[in-house]
Write a protein that holds these residues in place. Structure first.
Motif, PDB file in Angstrom:
ATOM      1  N   ALA A   1       9.862  48.732 -50.769  1.00 33.29           N
ATOM      2  CA  ALA A   1       9.364  47.882 -51.861  1.00 33.29           C
ATOM      3  C   ALA A   1       9.726  48.458 -53.226  1.00 33.29           C
ATOM      4  O   ALA A   1       9.896  47.716 -54.197  1.00 33.29           O
ATOM      5  CB  ALA A   1       7.857  47.690 -51.746  1.00 33.29           C
ATOM      6  N   VAL A   2       9.856  49.760 -53.319  1.00 37.35           N
ATOM      7  CA  VAL A   2      10.200  50.414 -54.580  1.00 37.35           C
ATOM      8  C   VAL A   2      11.716  50.449 -54.782  1.00 37.35           C
ATOM      9  O   VAL A   2      12.226  50.102 -55.848  1.00 37.35           O
ATOM     10  CB  VAL A   2       9.617  51.850 -54.640  1.00 37.35           C
ATOM     11  N   LEU A   3      12.441  50.863 -53.763  1.00 39.91           N
ATOM     12  CA  LEU A   3      13.883  51.063 -53.896  1.00 39.91           C
ATOM     13  C   LEU A   3      14.690  49.771 -53.788  1.00 39.91           C
ATOM     14  O   LEU A   3      15.667  49.582 -54.521  1.00 39.91           O
ATOM     15  CB  LEU A   3      14.370  52.073 -52.860  1.00 39.91           C
ATOM     16  N   GLY A   4      14.300  48.894 -52.902  1.00 36.68           N
ATOM     17  CA  GLY A   4      15.062  47.673 -52.640  1.00 36.68           C
ATOM     18  C   GLY A   4      15.302  46.794 -53.854  1.00 36.68           C
ATOM     19  O   GLY A   4      16.450  46.406 -54.126  1.00 36.68           O
ATOM     20  N   PRO A   5      14.263  46.450 -54.616  1.00 34.44           N
ATOM     21  CA  PRO A   5      14.460  45.546 -55.754  1.00 34.44           C
ATOM     22  C   PRO A   5      15.395  46.064 -56.847  1.00 34.44           C
ATOM     23  O   PRO A   5      15.913  45.285 -57.636  1.00 34.44           O
ATOM     24  CB  PRO A   5      13.041  45.363 -56.310  1.00 34.44           C
ATOM     25  N   VAL A   6      15.612  47.370 -56.908  1.00 31.17           N
ATOM     26  CA  VAL A   6      16.522  47.910 -57.921  1.00 31.17           C
ATOM     27  C   VAL A   6      17.882  48.279 -57.309  1.00 31.17           C
ATOM     28  O   VAL A   6      18.676  48.999 -57.927  1.00 31.17           O
ATOM     29  CB  VAL A   6      15.901  49.118 -58.671  1.00 31.17           C
TER      30      VAL A   6
ATOM     31  N   ALA B   1      25.359  55.265 -56.369  1.00 29.23           N
ATOM     32  CA  ALA B   1      24.832  55.896 -57.584  1.00 29.23           C
ATOM     33  C   ALA B   1      25.134  57.399 -57.591  1.00 29.23           C
ATOM     34  O   ALA B   1      25.519  57.959 -58.624  1.00 29.23           O
ATOM     35  CB  ALA B   1      23.328  55.653 -57.708  1.00 29.23           C
ATOM     36  N   LEU B   2      24.985  58.044 -56.449  1.00 29.30           N
ATOM     37  CA  LEU B   2      25.271  59.478 -56.367  1.00 29.30           C
ATOM     38  C   LEU B   2      26.763  59.747 -56.529  1.00 29.30           C
ATOM     39  O   LEU B   2      27.160  60.741 -57.155  1.00 29.30           O
ATOM     40  CB  LEU B   2      24.750  60.052 -55.052  1.00 29.30           C
TER      41      LEU B   2
ATOM     42  N   ALA C   1      22.838  54.792 -63.448  1.00 23.94           N
ATOM     43  CA  ALA C   1      22.747  53.459 -62.844  1.00 23.94           C
ATOM     44  C   ALA C   1      21.847  52.538 -63.651  1.00 23.94           C
ATOM     45  O   ALA C   1      21.670  51.369 -63.289  1.00 23.94           O
ATOM     46  CB  ALA C   1      22.238  53.581 -61.402  1.00 23.94           C
ATOM     47  N   GLY C   2      21.262  53.062 -64.728  1.00 20.58           N
ATOM     48  CA  GLY C   2      20.395  52.239 -65.565  1.00 20.58           C
ATOM     49  C   GLY C   2      19.029  51.981 -64.950  1.00 20.58           C
ATOM     50  O   GLY C   2      18.368  50.997 -65.289  1.00 20.58           O
TER      51      GLY C   2
ATOM     52  N   ALA D   1       9.491  54.309 -64.091  1.00 23.83           N
ATOM     53  CA  ALA D   1       8.967  53.045 -63.564  1.00 23.83           C
ATOM     54  C   ALA D   1       8.918  53.089 -62.037  1.00 23.83           C
ATOM     55  O   ALA D   1       7.972  52.573 -61.421  1.00 23.83           O
ATOM     56  CB  ALA D   1       9.816  51.863 -64.036  1.00 23.83           C
ATOM     57  N   LEU D   2       9.917  53.715 -61.419  1.00 22.08           N
ATOM     58  CA  LEU D   2       9.898  53.859 -59.957  1.00 22.08           C
ATOM     59  C   LEU D   2       8.726  54.732 -59.513  1.00 22.08           C
ATOM     60  O   LEU D   2       8.056  54.426 -58.522  1.00 22.08           O
ATOM     61  CB  LEU D   2      11.212  54.456 -59.448  1.00 22.08           C
ATOM     62  N   VAL D   3       8.489  55.814 -60.248  1.00 19.37           N
ATOM     63  CA  VAL D   3       7.364  56.700 -59.934  1.00 19.37           C
ATOM     64  C   VAL D   3       6.062  55.904 -59.997  1.00 19.37           C
ATOM     65  O   VAL D   3       5.212  55.996 -59.098  1.00 19.37           O
ATOM     66  CB  VAL D   3       7.320  57.916 -60.886  1.00 19.37           C
ATOM     67  N   ASP D   4       5.907  55.098 -61.045  1.00 15.58           N
ATOM     68  CA  ASP D   4       4.695  54.271 -61.177  1.00 15.58           C
ATOM     69  C   ASP D   4       4.565  53.294 -60.017  1.00 15.58           C
ATOM     70  O   ASP D   4       3.469  53.095 -59.486  1.00 15.58           O
ATOM     71  CB  ASP D   4       4.709  53.498 -62.503  1.00 15.58           C
TER      72      ASP D   4
END
Length: 166
Positions: free
Chosen positions: A46-51, A61-62, A139-140, A145-148
């Motif tokens: 839910a955190v990683l997928g949308p971005v 990105a790496l 990657a912008g 925000a991801l941490v939150d």
């Protein structure tokens, strides 16, 4: 072996696979992120997928971060062929960035038995320096925000009914 120990062993085994794929002698935070991006855990996805940070997105990105780092010293992989990596060990050892990420993740839970993959992700994302922080910045992606979002997901999952707080 407890459920937490199994979870941690599974994440570390997947991260070791990622390190071997990179021919790295050590498992680093980037390998933990790659491993977590490939897992079906709900909060992590839910955190990683949308971005756009599925496994392939994290790898891209790496790779961009690696090329950018090389370009800062005047090297372009497009201009020069990189040598083939040497063989990696069967069991890469845990590197300092992975150790620190795990420590940060463990520190975010009161009891070891409450540890989840999302806590490990939190530990990885909370690093302010390093290849993961640089890759996300390039990657912008807003790391804070991801941490939150991880913290919100964990708070939601800890409520008995799983519903949002007022």
């Amino acid at each position: 072996m407890s459920a937490v120990d199994e979870l941690l062993a599974a994440v570390l085994a997947a991260a070791e696979d990622e390190a071997r794929h990179d021919s790295s002698p050590t498992v680093e935070a980037r390998h933990l992120l790659l491993a977590l991006a490939g897992e079906p855990e709900a909060i992590t996805q839910a955190v990683l997928g949308p971005v756009g940070l599925d496994h392939q997105g994290v790898r891209a990105a790496l790779d961009r971060e690696f090329e950018h780092s090389l370009s800062t010293v005047g090297f372009s992989p497009a201009t020069y062929a990189l040598p083939r990596p040497s063989a990696s060990p069967d069991h890469p050892r845990l590197g300092s960035s992975a150790k620190l990420a795990l420590e940060r993740g463990f520190a975010s839970v009161a009891r070891k038995k409450d540890l989840r993959q999302a806590h490990v992700l939190l530990g990885v994302l909370r690093a302010e320096v390093g290849s993961v922080a640089r890759a996300l910045s390039l990657a912008g992606i807003d790391r804070s925000a991801l941490v939150d979002r991880v913290r919100e997901g964990l708070a939601r999952s800890e409520r008995p009914d799983g519903e949002e707080a007022p």
